[in-house]
Design an enzyme around this catalytic site. Structure first.
Site, PDB file in Angstrom:
ATOM      1  N   GLY A   7      -6.326  -4.984  -3.048  1.00 30.77           N
ATOM      2  CA  GLY A   7      -5.222  -4.621  -3.928  1.00 30.77           C
ATOM      3  C   GLY A   7      -4.563  -3.339  -3.469  1.00 30.77           C
ATOM      4  O   GLY A   7      -5.216  -2.425  -2.984  1.00 30.77           O
ATOM      5  N   LYS A  17     -12.687  -6.641  10.272  1.00 23.72           N
ATOM      6  CA  LYS A  17     -13.415  -5.631   9.505  1.00 23.72           C
ATOM      7  C   LYS A  17     -14.860  -5.544   9.987  1.00 23.72           C
ATOM      8  O   LYS A  17     -15.423  -4.450  10.116  1.00 23.72           O
ATOM      9  CB  LYS A  17     -13.385  -5.974   8.020  1.00 23.72           C
ATOM     10  N   LYS A  60      -5.710  -1.815  10.277  1.00 25.56           N
ATOM     11  CA  LYS A  60      -6.932  -2.174  11.004  1.00 25.56           C
ATOM     12  C   LYS A  60      -6.686  -2.410  12.485  1.00 25.56           C
ATOM     13  O   LYS A  60      -7.608  -2.316  13.292  1.00 25.56           O
ATOM     14  CB  LYS A  60      -7.513  -3.487  10.442  1.00 25.56           C
ATOM     15  N   VAL A  76       0.831  -1.206   0.000  1.00 22.89           N
ATOM     16  CA  VAL A  76       0.000   0.000   0.000  1.00 22.89           C
ATOM     17  C   VAL A  76       0.869   1.261   0.000  1.00 22.89           C
ATOM     18  O   VAL A  76       0.674   2.166  -0.812  1.00 22.89           O
ATOM     19  CB  VAL A  76      -0.950   0.002   1.221  1.00 22.89           C
ATOM     20  N   GLU A  89      -3.228 -11.003   2.394  1.00 27.18           N
ATOM     21  CA  GLU A  89      -2.166 -10.470   3.244  1.00 27.18           C
ATOM     22  C   GLU A  89      -0.922 -11.278   2.894  1.00 27.18           C
ATOM     23  O   GLU A  89      -1.017 -12.347   2.272  1.00 27.18           O
ATOM     24  CB  GLU A  89      -2.513 -10.682   4.728  1.00 27.18           C
ATOM     25  N   ALA A 102       9.029   5.994   7.003  1.00 35.70           N
ATOM     26  CA  ALA A 102       9.663   5.018   7.889  1.00 35.70           C
ATOM     27  C   ALA A 102       9.114   3.642   7.573  1.00 35.70           C
ATOM     28  O   ALA A 102       7.937   3.487   7.251  1.00 35.70           O
ATOM     29  CB  ALA A 102       9.368   5.356   9.348  1.00 35.70           C
ATOM     30  N   VAL A 153     -11.841  -1.099   5.834  1.00 34.04           N
ATOM     31  CA  VAL A 153     -12.929  -2.013   5.483  1.00 34.04           C
ATOM     32  C   VAL A 153     -13.180  -1.898   3.986  1.00 34.04           C
ATOM     33  O   VAL A 153     -13.433  -0.806   3.483  1.00 34.04           O
ATOM     34  CB  VAL A 153     -14.224  -1.671   6.262  1.00 34.04           C
ATOM     35  N   GLY A 162      -1.582 -10.317  -5.172  1.00 36.04           N
ATOM     36  CA  GLY A 162      -1.534  -9.291  -4.119  1.00 36.04           C
ATOM     37  C   GLY A 162      -2.863  -9.081  -3.431  1.00 36.04           C
ATOM     38  O   GLY A 162      -3.080  -8.066  -2.769  1.00 36.04           O
ATOM     39  N   THR A 191       0.993   0.504   7.342  1.00 40.12           N
ATOM     40  CA  THR A 191       1.560  -0.746   7.820  1.00 40.12           C
ATOM     41  C   THR A 191       0.445  -1.637   8.362  1.00 40.12           C
ATOM     42  O   THR A 191      -0.721  -1.247   8.396  1.00 40.12           O
ATOM     43  CB  THR A 191       2.543  -0.502   8.990  1.00 40.12           C
TER      44      THR A 191
END
Ligand code: ASP
Ligand code: MG
Length: 833
Positions: free
Chosen positions: A811, A689, A586, A480, A674, A509, A616, A671, A562
């Site tokens: 994605g 979620k 999440k 992401v 996870e 970071a 979500v 992708g 992250t």
């Protein structure tokens, strides 16, 4: 300009402080001397004046040897510069320096003997700096073929005997200049700045940075039309470039604007320098020695005619704010006049005064070192009123900064004050006092010193930049985060030009490295650069100090891409500092109910945004839709959702006859899952979620309340490497093929669904259920394609036809675009404020 009228050029300490710059100065003077009469004023080299002050102090303490060491430093700098420029004459030049400084050594010896350094003696010591630099400059000019001669300012500038800050007798000075210049001939006069003398020849100085003033006086005395101050910046900037990286040089200002800026303490201009220039209509140019082709800033009687011209923001730091308040409405006893007179009598500089319209309260801004003197003066003046308790005891606030907006056209502008204060308010800067002069050329306010940088940047942007700046600190550069950076690279220009939003990545970071640059990181090759830095473990402990820097930047946003589990404390620290958070992570939202509530409450308490739309169904507008339903008073009765793009995709593959193990691998390769597909297959991700959604409804539930039927049974999720797990899935291929076979006759579709039924709260039946489901024809989940997600809300208003949100819900690229949308949402809310 008539060909015979003088031009005056002043070179500051840094311009003659190193061989490289000195060489440039010689060239510039040589060039301009050919174009007509030229007078040169020069400061002491580099930090010489500071060193001389130090030497005087050491001598006063009796530390002669140390004082002489400092003199040696002065000598060394002068010799290095001189001999570098004229190696052939190195020895005689060095000897010249020693001869010039010999009397200084004697002077310091005398001071160290008596342990006394009167202001007169100190001025004598200081004068050596300018004396040496001007003598050497004249010799170097001669040696390089430009006829020049040292002209002692002590025979030109006549002052009173206020040593350290002498007052100039303008008429006498003009007379001296007129008379003596007649005999100067064709050689360029090189005049020491800063120093002067009394009528009876005692050396005085004009106050620190007085060389500009010397240049203005010389120009006035010689009837010059222009003074050029050569320095190390490109001109007068729209704001202090040390504080605002977007500050830029202003091409053209009026004398009035110049005086206004000088009055609020712009380092480069001093009111006393401006006055002779204004009186005699002399224009002032500020130019950079190292960029002689740059036009710099011109300050003259006309100024710029450009209606769109910039507004300057000036700052004066290290001040204190003294407040006086009258208790009874009728008792104002000329508070303002008396206070100012008392301060004037004790020689306290007052940078700003502000009085309430009814005269009841007064605020004065004074230099911090003078605050006790100011307080004593006011308390003495108001002693009777204080004793009778008619006046509140003095309140002092320090350190504070005076922030002033200067623009000639301000009087014609609409709502300047409103924009000024609302810009400050939007970033949470408190205005402690304010004043707008009758000139309408400026408006000032006082802010806490800690707010200086953010206040200057914000007002500078509000008045000089067409766009809203946003400062992003990105955590995570994986699927992401990496996509987000790619989108920023692609969209940045468009966003700035079309939407007036300038997104700047100031920090990045990952789990091991941190990069932070308040002025903004270049996005090119950023990920590779990050991999090369080493700043140790960037846990909360290393990141929090960076939040302190982040909060000082315009619209600071911490962007969490992250899946780290321990970020909630970091978010809390961010919220407390007024930093917004946009998160695709999440985990903080799936913490135990009380912790999640505390987190959200902290954001609310600090009036900052916490956006997490992508947690979500990726970028699909699920959270926002739900929030709107709740906000507008609708009641949600049931939520049905397919919340895992990856599991949805796998279901579709299964329905098409692909074996489970193959489908999972394909989903991972694309992708959709996870990085460890077990997160998806166990249902943990979907449960989280569903929990996030349920909590949006205010349901105080936790993960343990979710009735979870894993998509793939627990036995297949042993603690083994991902690859082994994927291979092991083959054992389940048959079982899943059978489930599919079961669906086919009835036309149903295998789906993995979440169901939230708020009515079940407190009944013992689970509110949230996650599990496999054979969706019938017509069910909104039945015809989902690929990795599509859907969420449908059955509410009081949407009862016959549930409100359904559906689309690609997995994605990196889609999620990143959702994160970007959340970022823009923060910026837009602020714009509208
Ligand atoms: N050399 C003096 C100072 O440093 C004067 C000047 O540079 O203008 O204050
Ligand atoms: Mg200086």
């Amino acid at each position: 300009m008539s060909s015979t009228s003088f031009r005056v050029m002043k070179f500051g300490g840094s311009s003659v402080g190193s061989p490289r710059r000195l060489r440039q100065v010689l060239e510039l003077i040589g060039l301009h001397a050919k174009a007509g009469p030229l007078a040169v004023v020069v400061s002491a080299m580099g930090d010489t004046t500071d060193w001389l002050l130090e030497a005087a102090e050491l001598a006063t303490r009796g530390e002669l040897e140390e004082a002489l060491t400092v003199v040696a430093r002065v000598a060394h700098l002068a010799k290095t510069n001189a001999t570098a420029l004229h190696p052939a004459r190195g020895t005689p030049l060095a000897a010249r320096v020693d001869r010039l400084l010999a009397p200084l050594q004697q002077l310091l010896q005398g001071i160290s003997l008596t342990r006394e350094c009167s202001p007169a003696s100190r001025d004598k010591v200081l004068a050596f700096g300018e004396w040496v630099s001007s003598t050497l400059l004249a010799e170097l000019l001669e040696a390089s073929g430009t006829p020049a001669a040292f002209r002692d300012a002590r025979q030109l500038l006549v002052t009173d005997d206020t040593f350290g800050n002498a007052r100039v007798d303008v008429a006498r000075t003009r007379e001296q200049l007129q008379r003596q210049s007649a005999g100067w001939g064709a050689s360029v006069p090189v005049i020491p700045g800063f120093i002067a003398a009394t009528v009876d020849g005692r050396t005085t100085t004009l106050g620190r940075n007085g060389s500009d003033y010397t240049a203005a006086l010389v120009a006035q005395g010689l009837g010059a039309s222009e003074v050029t101050v050569w320095t190390d910046v490109l001109g007068l900037h729209t704001a202090d470039p040390d504080l605002v990286s977007d500050a830029y040089p202003v091409p053209h200002l009026t004398h009035g604007e110049g005086l206004e800026l000088a009055a609020v303490g712009v380092r480069m201009l001093h009111p006393r320098t401006m006055i002779p220039l204004i009186e005699s209509g002399i224009s002032l140019r500020i130019r950079n020695t190292m960029h002689p082709d740059h036009p710099g800033t011109l300050i003259d009687a006309i100024g710029s005619r450009d209606g769109q011209r910039p507004t300057c923001i000036a700052t004066r730091e290290d001040l204190a704010l003294l407040g006086i308040e009258v208790r009874k409405l009728s008792d104002q006893f000329q508070l303002g006049e008396r206070a100012l007179a008392a301060l004037r009598a004790s020689r306290v500089t007052v940078w700003m005064t502000a009085q309430s319209a009814n005269g009841q309260s007064l605020a004065v801004v004074v230099p911090r070192p003078d605050v006790e003197r100011a307080r004593a003066a006011l308390e003495t003046e108001l002693s009777q009123e204080l004793a009778r308790r008619e006046v509140e005891p003095l309140g002092v606030r320090q350190p504070v900064t005076l922030l002033t907006l200067v623009a000639e056209a301000m009087g014609q502008g609409v709502n300047v004050a409103g924009r000024f204060f609302s810009a400050l308010g939007a970033v949470g800067v408190g205005v402690r006092a304010s004043a707008q002069g009758a000139s309408s050329r400026s408006i000032s306010c006082v802010v806490d010193a800690a707010d200086t940088a953010i206040a200057v940047r914000t007002t500078h942007a509000a008045f000089n930049l067409a766009h809203q700046q946003v400062s992003l600190f990105l955590l995570g550069k994986g699927t992401v985060g990496g996509q987000l950076l790619a989108q920023l690279r692609a969209q940045q220009d468009l966003l700035r030009e079309r939407h007036g939003i300038a997104l700047r990545v100031v920090g990045l970071a990952d789990s091991r490295h941190t990069l932070f640059e308040p002025a903004g990181l270049s996005l090119e090759g950023l990920e590779e650069r990050l991999a090369r830095v080493d700043r140790g473990e960037p846990g909360t402990r290393t990141l929090v100090p960076l939040l302190d820097e982040l909060r000082r930047l315009p619209v600071p946003i911490l962007v969490d891409c992250t899946a780290a589990g321990d970020v909630a404390p970091l978010y809390t620290e961010a919220f407390r500092r007024g930093v917004h958070v946009v998160a695709a992570n999440k985990l903080p939202l799936a913490l135990p109910w009380a912790e999640r509530e505390a987190l959200v409450a902290e954001a609310r308490r600090n009036h900052v945004a916490y956006h997490y739309e992508t947690t979500v169904a990726s970028s699909l507008p699920v959270i926002d839709t739900l929030a709107n339903l709740v906000r507008t008073g609708d009641t949600v009765r049931l939520i049905t959702a397919s919340l895992s793009g990856s599991v949805g995709y796998i279901c579709n593959e299964l329905m098409a006859g692909v074996p489970l193990s193959v489908a999972v691998r394909a989903a991972r390769d694309r992708g959709f899952t996870e990085s460890d597909p077990r997160e998806d297959l166990s249902g943990a991700d979907v449960a989280r979620k569903a929990l996030i959604l349920a909590r949006e409804l205010g349901l105080p539930l936790s993960l343990s309340d979710v009735a979870l039927e894993p998509f793939v049974p627990a036995s297949a999720q042993a603690d083994e490497p991902t690859e082994a797990f994927l291979r092991g899935l083959r054992a389940l291929d048959g079982e899943y093929a059978e489930k599919v076979a079961h669906c086919h006759p009835s036309g149903t579709t295998l789906r993995y669904l979440a169901r939230i039924d708020p009515s079940k709260l407190g009944t013992g039946t689970p509110v949230i259920r996650v599990g496999l489901h054979a969706a019938e024809v017509g069910h909104p989940a039945a015809d989902l394609r690929g990795s599509e997600s859907f969420v449908s809300f059955t509410t009081t208003r949407h009862s016959d036809f549930p409100l359904t949100v559906r689309g690609a819900g997995a994605g990196g690229a889609v999620t990143a675009s959702g994160v970007l949308a959340d970022i823009l949402r923060v910026s837009q809310t602020l714009r509208g404020r």
